[in-house]
Design an enzyme around this catalytic site. Sequence first.
Site, PDB file in Angstrom:
ATOM      1  N   HIS A 282       0.813  -1.210   0.000  1.00  0.00           N
ATOM      2  CA  HIS A 282       0.000   0.000   0.000  1.00  0.00           C
ATOM      3  C   HIS A 282       0.852   1.269   0.000  1.00  0.00           C
ATOM      4  CE1 HIS A 282      -4.298  -1.231   0.549  1.00  0.00           C
ATOM      5  NE2 HIS A 282      -3.677  -2.401   0.672  1.00  0.00           N
TER       6      HIS A 282
ATOM      7  N   VAL B 222       1.645   3.764  -4.150  1.00  0.00           N
ATOM      8  CA  VAL B 222       1.139   5.139  -4.221  1.00  0.00           C
ATOM      9  C   VAL B 222       2.309   6.116  -4.283  1.00  0.00           C
ATOM     10  CG1 VAL B 222      -0.318   6.869  -3.115  1.00  0.00           C
ATOM     11  CG2 VAL B 222      -0.928   4.454  -2.955  1.00  0.00           C
TER      12      VAL B 222
ATOM     13  N   SER C  61       4.416   7.456   3.214  1.00  0.00           N
ATOM     14  CA  SER C  61       3.265   8.368   3.230  1.00  0.00           C
ATOM     15  C   SER C  61       2.060   7.675   3.857  1.00  0.00           C
ATOM     16  CB  SER C  61       2.929   8.850   1.817  1.00  0.00           C
ATOM     17  OG  SER C  61       2.601   7.765   0.960  1.00  0.00           O
TER      18      SER C  61
ATOM     19  N   ASP D 299      -6.300 -18.782   2.743  1.00  0.00           N
ATOM     20  CA  ASP D 299      -5.893 -20.148   2.412  1.00  0.00           C
ATOM     21  C   ASP D 299      -6.203 -21.023   3.614  1.00  0.00           C
ATOM     22  OD1 ASP D 299      -4.626 -22.517   1.827  1.00  0.00           O
ATOM     23  OD2 ASP D 299      -2.605 -21.682   1.785  1.00  0.00           O
TER      24      ASP D 299
ATOM     25  N   THR E 133      -2.722 -23.818   4.415  1.00  0.00           N
ATOM     26  CA  THR E 133      -1.543 -23.260   5.099  1.00  0.00           C
ATOM     27  C   THR E 133      -1.791 -21.762   5.303  1.00  0.00           C
ATOM     28  OG1 THR E 133      -0.460 -22.985   2.941  1.00  0.00           O
ATOM     29  CG2 THR E 133       0.061 -24.978   4.183  1.00  0.00           C
TER      30      THR E 133
END
EC number: 1.11.1.7
Length: 317
Positions: free
Chosen positions: A59, A63, A69, A235, A238
């Site tokens: 994330h 950007v 940020s 999942d 695992t």
Amino acid sequence: MFLSNRPKALGLVTCEGDVQLNYYSESCPRAEEIVQEEVQKLYQKHGNTAVSWVRNLFHDCMVESCDASLMLDSVNGTISEKTSVRSFGMRNFKYINTIKDALERECPMTVSCADVVALSARDAIVLLGGPYITMRTGRRDSRESYINEVEELIPNHNDTIPFVLSRFQSIGIDTESTVALLGAHSVGRVHCANLVHRLYPTTDPSIDPEYAEYLKGRCPNQNPNPKDVEYARNDRVTPMVLDNMYYKNLLSHKGLLLVDQGLVSDPSTVPFVELMASNNTYFHRRFSDAVLLLSENNPLTGDKGEIRKDCRFINRE
């Protein structure tokens, strides 16, 4: 590991002052060791932090730049990227500052929050059973939030594969590397709010029927409250191991998100899904390369940006 002949990310500058190996060798020799120690301590207390650190890297770096940020709080006119709908479900931001505090005690105003984000993701990947990735450091911290760009630059869970590929290609990450990065969905969980559109009022025909029933059991409410703890694991086999079970699940029509299952239906991505499903070492190699590319997207270096004292706030003048 796995560094030979890797491509360079768009915006990655190879000149003096750029990110480099052992950047803190003189200014803060124990920097990377301190990050690793703090990550391990926090992981032992709160195992889900490892998934958070990996997601932070995605994330933050998608950007504009890998510049922390994402870590800025909303204050004094700054609107945090953490308030974006794309940040739904993200948590454990406070532990980045826990790591930063340990670094400040050792080397005040030396190690950037951007490097903490990158290094904590690197060490989290190892704790999740993934490969060790030799990362460069020397990133600096942004003085602004890019809240207005977040939704444009970070793909959504129900976007089409061509759109997702275009977003990654815009920062120099090709199709194979995008498929590898989505393998991070091998760990963690997804809130029912992001799943129910595939289950109700009718079931998405691309979902394995038995798996659909399991998901309905996890998400019985067609309109879940985003604040409620209602989720399904990415999942089931695992759930906290970064491995190629994610791709095996896709081939069995057990992809959790629409974007996951879309990798199998798109002719440009399904060959890579099949390769990674058949060879975990191959997946780890490609994942390592892709994470490196992502972690070096357009970093602030030299005299750009700053070194924040507190990752939540821009330094006072």
